[in-house]
Write a protein that holds these residues in place. Sequence first.
Motif, PDB file in Angstrom:
ATOM      1  N   SER A  39     -12.320  16.647 -15.465  1.00  0.00           N
ATOM      2  CA  SER A  39     -10.817  17.341 -15.608  1.00  0.00           C
ATOM      3  C   SER A  39      -9.099  16.860 -15.181  1.00  0.00           C
ATOM      4  O   SER A  39     -10.168  16.268 -14.217  1.00  0.00           O
ATOM      5  N   GLU A  40      -8.672  16.770 -16.185  1.00  0.00           N
ATOM      6  CA  GLU A  40      -7.356  15.437 -15.558  1.00  0.00           C
ATOM      7  C   GLU A  40      -7.065  16.920 -14.118  1.00  0.00           C
ATOM      8  O   GLU A  40      -6.642  16.250 -12.996  1.00  0.00           O
ATOM      9  N   HIS A  47      -9.500  16.419 -11.055  1.00  0.00           N
ATOM     10  CA  HIS A  47      -8.825  15.053 -10.592  1.00  0.00           C
ATOM     11  C   HIS A  47      -7.618  14.862  -9.098  1.00  0.00           C
ATOM     12  O   HIS A  47      -7.336  14.699  -8.464  1.00  0.00           O
ATOM     13  N   TYR A  48      -6.275  15.657  -9.921  1.00  0.00           N
ATOM     14  CA  TYR A  48      -5.135  16.164  -9.496  1.00  0.00           C
ATOM     15  C   TYR A  48      -5.601  16.906  -8.362  1.00  0.00           C
ATOM     16  O   TYR A  48      -5.133  16.474  -7.406  1.00  0.00           O
TER      17      TYR A  48
END
Length: 60
Positions: free
Chosen positions: A8-9, A12-13
């Motif tokens: 998921s974004e 990753h962040y």
Amino acid sequence: MTVSFPVSESLHYALKIRAAQERTTVRGMMMKGLKLVGLDVPEADLLDRRPGRSGRKDRT
């Protein structure tokens, strides 16, 4: 060999932030995690491979 998988974004962040805090890369974070779950990760795979880096913490 390369391993790639979607995340998921937000994950990753979070990985990028944690890697920056530990002065490493996302790859380095993943290698550390694999070692923590008991896989045999060679020491060379734990080092920062970016040019001009030797895997050492910044001296500042």
